[in-house]
Design a protein around this motif. Structure first.
Motif, PDB file in Angstrom:
ATOM      1  N   THR A 141     -59.719  77.372 -59.317  1.00 20.73           N
ATOM      2  CA  THR A 141     -58.402  78.001 -59.056  1.00 20.73           C
ATOM      3  C   THR A 141     -57.600  77.292 -57.968  1.00 20.73           C
ATOM      4  O   THR A 141     -56.410  77.540 -57.829  1.00 20.73           O
ATOM      5  CB  THR A 141     -58.560  79.481 -58.640  1.00 20.73           C
ATOM      6  OG1 THR A 141     -59.153  79.520 -57.323  1.00 20.73           O
ATOM      7  CG2 THR A 141     -59.438  80.251 -59.611  1.00 20.73           C
ATOM      8  N   GLY A 142     -58.236  76.469 -57.170  1.00 21.12           N
ATOM      9  CA  GLY A 142     -57.548  75.818 -56.052  1.00 21.12           C
ATOM     10  C   GLY A 142     -57.248  76.772 -54.898  1.00 21.12           C
ATOM     11  O   GLY A 142     -56.744  76.354 -53.852  1.00 21.12           O
ATOM     12  N   ALA A 143     -57.552  78.061 -55.066  1.00 25.07           N
ATOM     13  CA  ALA A 143     -57.277  79.034 -54.001  1.00 25.07           C
ATOM     14  C   ALA A 143     -58.164  78.730 -52.792  1.00 25.07           C
ATOM     15  O   ALA A 143     -59.326  78.343 -52.945  1.00 25.07           O
ATOM     16  CB  ALA A 143     -57.533  80.452 -54.505  1.00 25.07           C
ATOM     17  N   THR A 144     -57.606  78.897 -51.599  1.00 22.53           N
ATOM     18  CA  THR A 144     -58.296  78.482 -50.372  1.00 22.53           C
ATOM     19  C   THR A 144     -58.209  79.581 -49.323  1.00 22.53           C
ATOM     20  O   THR A 144     -57.125  80.116 -49.064  1.00 22.53           O
ATOM     21  CB  THR A 144     -57.650  77.186 -49.835  1.00 22.53           C
ATOM     22  OG1 THR A 144     -57.581  76.238 -50.904  1.00 22.53           O
ATOM     23  CG2 THR A 144     -58.450  76.602 -48.685  1.00 22.53           C
ATOM     24  N   TYR A 145     -59.343  79.930 -48.740  1.00 21.27           N
ATOM     25  CA  TYR A 145     -59.390  80.993 -47.730  1.00 21.27           C
ATOM     26  C   TYR A 145     -58.803  80.536 -46.397  1.00 21.27           C
ATOM     27  O   TYR A 145     -58.899  79.357 -46.033  1.00 21.27           O
ATOM     28  CB  TYR A 145     -60.841  81.421 -47.473  1.00 21.27           C
ATOM     29  CG  TYR A 145     -61.469  82.238 -48.563  1.00 21.27           C
ATOM     30  CD1 TYR A 145     -61.189  83.603 -48.694  1.00 21.27           C
ATOM     31  CD2 TYR A 145     -62.366  81.664 -49.455  1.00 21.27           C
ATOM     32  CE1 TYR A 145     -61.789  84.356 -49.689  1.00 21.27           C
ATOM     33  CE2 TYR A 145     -62.961  82.412 -50.460  1.00 21.27           C
ATOM     34  CZ  TYR A 145     -62.673  83.764 -50.567  1.00 21.27           C
ATOM     35  OH  TYR A 145     -63.258  84.513 -51.554  1.00 21.27           O
ATOM     36  N   THR A 146     -58.255  81.483 -45.648  1.00 20.14           N
ATOM     37  CA  THR A 146     -57.899  81.239 -44.244  1.00 20.14           C
ATOM     38  C   THR A 146     -59.132  81.594 -43.398  1.00 20.14           C
ATOM     39  O   THR A 146     -60.016  82.332 -43.866  1.00 20.14           O
ATOM     40  CB  THR A 146     -56.733  82.144 -43.795  1.00 20.14           C
ATOM     41  OG1 THR A 146     -57.165  83.518 -43.884  1.00 20.14           O
ATOM     42  CG2 THR A 146     -55.497  81.936 -44.660  1.00 20.14           C
ATOM     43  N   PRO A 147     -59.200  81.124 -42.143  1.00 19.64           N
ATOM     44  CA  PRO A 147     -60.332  81.517 -41.297  1.00 19.64           C
ATOM     45  C   PRO A 147     -60.425  83.037 -41.129  1.00 19.64           C
ATOM     46  O   PRO A 147     -61.528  83.586 -41.068  1.00 19.64           O
ATOM     47  CB  PRO A 147     -60.020  80.838 -39.959  1.00 19.64           C
ATOM     48  CG  PRO A 147     -59.145  79.682 -40.320  1.00 19.64           C
ATOM     49  CD  PRO A 147     -58.333  80.132 -41.496  1.00 19.64           C
ATOM     50  N   GLU A 148     -59.280  83.731 -41.103  1.00 18.49           N
ATOM     51  CA  GLU A 148     -59.301  85.193 -40.946  1.00 18.49           C
ATOM     52  C   GLU A 148     -59.969  85.857 -42.155  1.00 18.49           C
ATOM     53  O   GLU A 148     -60.739  86.805 -42.004  1.00 18.49           O
ATOM     54  CB  GLU A 148     -57.871  85.745 -40.792  1.00 18.49           C
ATOM     55  CG  GLU A 148     -57.161  85.339 -39.507  1.00 18.49           C
ATOM     56  CD  GLU A 148     -56.771  83.864 -39.461  1.00 18.49           C
ATOM     57  OE1 GLU A 148     -56.437  83.289 -40.535  1.00 18.49           O
ATOM     58  OE2 GLU A 148     -56.821  83.268 -38.363  1.00 18.49           O
ATOM     59  N   GLN A 149     -59.679  85.345 -43.340  1.00 19.43           N
ATOM     60  CA  GLN A 149     -60.319  85.903 -44.544  1.00 19.43           C
ATOM     61  C   GLN A 149     -61.817  85.591 -44.559  1.00 19.43           C
ATOM     62  O   GLN A 149     -62.636  86.437 -44.913  1.00 19.43           O
ATOM     63  CB  GLN A 149     -59.645  85.340 -45.802  1.00 19.43           C
ATOM     64  CG  GLN A 149     -58.242  85.878 -46.006  1.00 19.43           C
ATOM     65  CD  GLN A 149     -57.490  85.109 -47.082  1.00 19.43           C
ATOM     66  OE1 GLN A 149     -57.582  83.895 -47.187  1.00 19.43           O
ATOM     67  NE2 GLN A 149     -56.721  85.837 -47.889  1.00 19.43           N
ATOM     68  N   LEU A 150     -62.166  84.388 -44.122  1.00 22.09           N
ATOM     69  CA  LEU A 150     -63.593  84.021 -44.097  1.00 22.09           C
ATOM     70  C   LEU A 150     -64.356  84.858 -43.080  1.00 22.09           C
ATOM     71  O   LEU A 150     -65.546  85.125 -43.245  1.00 22.09           O
ATOM     72  CB  LEU A 150     -63.759  82.533 -43.774  1.00 22.09           C
ATOM     73  CG  LEU A 150     -63.421  81.559 -44.900  1.00 22.09           C
ATOM     74  CD1 LEU A 150     -63.632  80.131 -44.424  1.00 22.09           C
ATOM     75  CD2 LEU A 150     -64.262  81.836 -46.151  1.00 22.09           C
ATOM     76  N   LYS A 151     -63.653  85.268 -42.021  1.00 17.87           N
ATOM     77  CA  LYS A 151     -64.299  86.109 -40.995  1.00 17.87           C
ATOM     78  C   LYS A 151     -64.848  87.381 -41.642  1.00 17.87           C
ATOM     79  O   LYS A 151     -65.932  87.855 -41.285  1.00 17.87           O
ATOM     80  CB  LYS A 151     -63.285  86.441 -39.893  1.00 17.87           C
ATOM     81  CG  LYS A 151     -63.839  87.318 -38.781  1.00 17.87           C
ATOM     82  CD  LYS A 151     -64.646  86.507 -37.765  1.00 17.87           C
ATOM     83  CE  LYS A 151     -65.122  87.326 -36.583  1.00 17.87           C
ATOM     84  NZ  LYS A 151     -66.435  87.956 -36.789  1.00 17.87           N
TER      85      LYS A 151
END
Ligand SMILES: *Cc1c(COP(=O)(O)O)cnc(C)c1O
Length: 400
Positions: free
Chosen positions: A177-187
């Motif tokens: 999908t090419g979608a990429t997490y932000t650090p806040e989402q990964l937290k």
């Protein structure tokens, strides 16, 4: 009597790329002179830059003289490459110790082999859609698999579920999908893993394609990740190493997995070749700018696609931080594949090959030349206008 691993029976058909090839070959047989453009394959196309070829030649020359010859290398990789990887992370503000770096012969092997360290009695959480190797490797290991839905509603970024899981795969930037997490989402994922005593297997194979300031390039940008995550990465898409074979795994020292993995590698793996490790070192040091130039070509191709999609009003994810563009075609993705092939002579990848949430979605890749990508988008422009006009008449709409 020998007993085979019964889990192999539980594998689904390995049919995505085989089926694409079959349909393309049938088309070529019927229309031998047609000028097909492939935006379908997840493999790089640009040749290696000369700096990396030179590193290969230099290392081969060394191996041919007594003073330079080397036999078996360290199971976890040569210090020169581990240090180059440490510096690569340092340049992005992440502190990794060389003891935490394991050189591999590619990320795919790591994705499957790391499962040696886990008991069969584990629940694995895998995003849907995603790179098919995660599911298949876990089927072979006999793990219970649960899915985290990535859909249009969450921007194809699955978030932690309510239920418990022990092993979590995350692929960001995501294939397909090419979608990429932000650090806040990964937290949120790190907190979930810490709460559940789970491990995150973070696949960062496409981190070198990231251009957004707010996208995470490593799980270790997130506080707490060292206590629950390992990261798998690869020179494949970063430096054109899909045929050369080199990658790495980061396992923090605090994790018991660090020692186990070293033990496992010592038993089942005799290391990546010296020559390849020298080539990989060059990709991070003297040849870094050359590698970036090639990534820029693919990024430019992605922009050629997304500019066209913007003009046509097609919604998509990806393109910005990944060599993949993912869009909703509104019908069954295999039917779309056939129609796009027939009408525009373009090969795409049907999204249903990556999971049930990809049913009506399609992946295009930027792994082609700028000229061919531009030509593909000229064709796509006319194709799409026609397709939208006839879609409701010729096809059954597909709802996710
Ligand atoms: C291409 C790819 C890899 C790379 O695998 P290698 O074995 O290093 O070539 C890993 N993960 C994903 C999601 C990929 O698409």
């Amino acid at each position: 009597m020998k007993k085979l691993n019964k889990n192999f029976k539980n594998l689904g058909e390995n049919y995505l790329f085989a089926e694409i090839e079959k349909r393309v070959n049938e088309y070529k047989k019927a229309f031998p002179n047609s000028d097909l453009i492939s935006l379908g394959i997840g493999d790089v196309t640009q040749p290696l830059p000369s700096s990396i070829v030179d590193a290969c030649k230099d290392a081969a020359t060394e191996m041919g003289i007594t003073s330079g010859f080397r036999g078996y290398g360290p199971y976890d990789g040569y210090g020169f490459l581990k240090n180059a990887i440490v510096d690569y992370y340092k340049s992005r503000g992440i502190e990794i110790n060389a003891d935490e770096v394991f050189v591999t012969d590619g990320a795919k092997n790591g994705i499957g082999n790391i499962l040696d360290l886990f008991d069969e009695d584990n629940t694995v959480l895998i995003p849907d859609p995603v790179y098919p190797a995660y599911v298949d490797a876990n089927v072979i290991s006999g793990h219970k698999i649960v899915y985290a839905d990535a859909t249009k509603e969450n921007g194809f970024l699955a978030m932690p579920p309510k239920h418990k899981a022990d092993i979590i795969y995350i692929c960001s930037p995501n294939n397909p999908t090419g979608a990429t997490y932000t650090p806040e989402q990964l937290k949120k994922w790190v907190d979930y893993a810490l709460d559940n005593d789970a491990v995150i297997l973070y696949d960062a194979a496409y981190e070198s394609y990231i251009t957004s300031k707010n996208a995470a390039r490593s799980i270790f940008e997130v506080t707490g990740a060292r206590d629950c995550a390992i990261e798998l990465c690869s020179f494949s898409k970063m430096a054109g190493f899909t045929g050369v074979r080199c990658g790495w795994t980061i396992i923090p020292m605090v994790s018991p997995l660090n020692r186990l993995w070293l033990r496992r590698q010592a038993i089942k793996f005799n290391g990546t070749s010296y020559i390849v490790q020298r080539m990989a070192e060059r990709a991070l040091r003297g040849g870094f700018d050359d590698v970036q130039k090639i990534i820029k070509i693919y990024q430019k191709n992605a922009k050629t696609v997304t500019d066209k999609f913007d003009a046509l009003g097609i919604e998509y994810t990806g393109g910005k931080n990944a060599p993949y563009i993912w869009f909703d075609c509104g019908i069954d993705s295999w039917e779309f594949f056939d129609y796009l092939l027939k009408k525009a002579r373009i090969v795409c990848t049907p999204g249903s090959g990556f999971g049930k949430n990809g049913k009506s979605w399609v992946r295009l890749t930027s792994f082609n030349t700028p000229e061919r990508t531009a030509e593909a988008m000229r064709r796509f422009d006319a194709f799409w206008k026609d397709f939208v006009a006839v879609r409701d008449k010729l096809f059954t709409p597909s709802k996710q």
